[in-house]
Design a protein around this motif. Structure first.
Motif, PDB file in Angstrom:
ATOM      1  N   VAL A  24      -3.529   2.461   5.295  1.00  0.00           N
ATOM      2  CA  VAL A  24      -3.131   1.283   4.477  1.00  0.00           C
ATOM      3  C   VAL A  24      -1.733   1.436   3.778  1.00  0.00           C
ATOM      4  O   VAL A  24      -1.404   2.451   3.469  1.00  0.00           O
ATOM      5  N   ALA A  25      -0.958   0.483   3.810  1.00  0.00           N
ATOM      6  CA  ALA A  25       0.268   0.516   3.458  1.00  0.00           C
ATOM      7  C   ALA A  25       0.902  -0.457   2.530  1.00  0.00           C
ATOM      8  O   ALA A  25       0.081  -1.531   2.446  1.00  0.00           O
ATOM      9  N   VAL A  26       1.767  -0.299   1.862  1.00  0.00           N
ATOM     10  CA  VAL A  26       2.320  -1.344   0.743  1.00  0.00           C
ATOM     11  C   VAL A  26       2.760  -2.556   1.629  1.00  0.00           C
ATOM     12  O   VAL A  26       3.236  -2.453   2.754  1.00  0.00           O
ATOM     13  N   GLY A  27       2.391  -3.812   1.120  1.00  0.00           N
ATOM     14  CA  GLY A  27       2.527  -5.089   2.049  1.00  0.00           C
ATOM     15  C   GLY A  27       1.415  -5.295   2.756  1.00  0.00           C
ATOM     16  O   GLY A  27       1.205  -6.309   3.227  1.00  0.00           O
ATOM     17  N   GLY A  28       0.437  -4.629   2.856  1.00  0.00           N
ATOM     18  CA  GLY A  28      -0.874  -4.429   3.717  1.00  0.00           C
ATOM     19  C   GLY A  28      -1.876  -5.464   3.025  1.00  0.00           C
ATOM     20  O   GLY A  28      -1.795  -5.457   1.790  1.00  0.00           O
ATOM     21  N   THR A  29      -2.968  -5.896   3.852  1.00  0.00           N
ATOM     22  CA  THR A  29      -4.084  -6.656   3.041  1.00  0.00           C
ATOM     23  C   THR A  29      -5.083  -5.820   2.841  1.00  0.00           C
ATOM     24  O   THR A  29      -5.677  -5.218   3.940  1.00  0.00           O
ATOM     25  N   VAL A  30      -5.980  -5.822   1.991  1.00  0.00           N
ATOM     26  CA  VAL A  30      -7.365  -5.342   1.455  1.00  0.00           C
ATOM     27  C   VAL A  30      -8.076  -6.458   1.184  1.00  0.00           C
ATOM     28  O   VAL A  30      -7.501  -7.508   0.431  1.00  0.00           O
ATOM     29  N   ARG A  47       1.560  -1.219  -4.234  1.00  0.00           N
ATOM     30  CA  ARG A  47       1.775  -0.201  -4.926  1.00  0.00           C
ATOM     31  C   ARG A  47       0.755   1.011  -4.278  1.00  0.00           C
ATOM     32  O   ARG A  47      -0.459   0.590  -4.483  1.00  0.00           O
ATOM     33  N   ILE A  48       0.876   2.007  -3.691  1.00  0.00           N
ATOM     34  CA  ILE A  48       0.027   3.153  -3.513  1.00  0.00           C
ATOM     35  C   ILE A  48       0.426   4.440  -4.008  1.00  0.00           C
ATOM     36  O   ILE A  48       1.619   4.848  -3.930  1.00  0.00           O
ATOM     37  N   THR A  49      -0.428   5.062  -4.688  1.00  0.00           N
ATOM     38  CA  THR A  49      -0.053   6.261  -5.530  1.00  0.00           C
ATOM     39  C   THR A  49      -1.013   7.423  -5.198  1.00  0.00           C
ATOM     40  O   THR A  49      -2.468   6.952  -5.467  1.00  0.00           O
TER      41      THR A  49
END
Length: 148
Positions: A24-30, A47-49
């Motif tokens: 999963v990356a920033v800008g990706g869809t969940v 954001r992914i932390t």
């Protein structure tokens, strides 16, 4: 959880950093799916932390954004009941998102009128446009009162 995301109250999803989740990356869809109806709500990850543990996550993230309806003091126990120690040892990811649908043409889970009353100090405005120009119709705006 689906209703919390749709209402904009849940804006952080927590998961363990298993190899397939690390894609999963920033800008990706969940996509969140309502278990009872099968309805889907997709959001864009902003954001992914990464964190070493659930304790580290809870020392930095707002518990009300992870589980708005749960008692904050119980969130650690809830997370650990979902993920055993060997899974937590992989690391923890906090995915922050807003509540707007990610894919164009996908409906919001609630009407705009109902949504306007879910977010404090939120203003919803509409204006008619014709051939690229604003019409003479008056703006239709409604501001929801602050929630107390």
């Amino acid at each position: 959880m689906y209703r919390q995301v749709g209402a904009g109250r849940k804006t952080v999803e927590v998961m363990v950093a298993a190899p397939q989740k690390r894609t999963v990356a920033v800008g990706g869809t969940v996509v969140f799916r309502a278990r009872d109806t099968g309805r889907e709500l997709d959001v864009i990850v902003q954001r992914i932390t990464p964190y070493r543990s659930f304790e580290h996550l809870l020392s930095s993230e707002n518990p009300a954004r992870i589980d708005p309806d749960g008692p904050p003091g119980e969130l650690l126990a809830v997370l650990r009941s979902s993920y055993p120690p060997d899974r937590e040892a992989l690391g923890v990811l906090a995915l922050a998102f807003n509540h707007r649908p990610a894919r164009p043409g996908r409906p919001m889970p609630i009407t705009p009128q109902a949504y306007a009353h879910t977010v404090p100090h939120h203003t919803v405005c509409g204006r008619l446009y014709s051939h690229g120009r604003a019409s003479s119709a008056p703006d239709r705006c409604r501001t929801s009162p602050p929630q107390t």
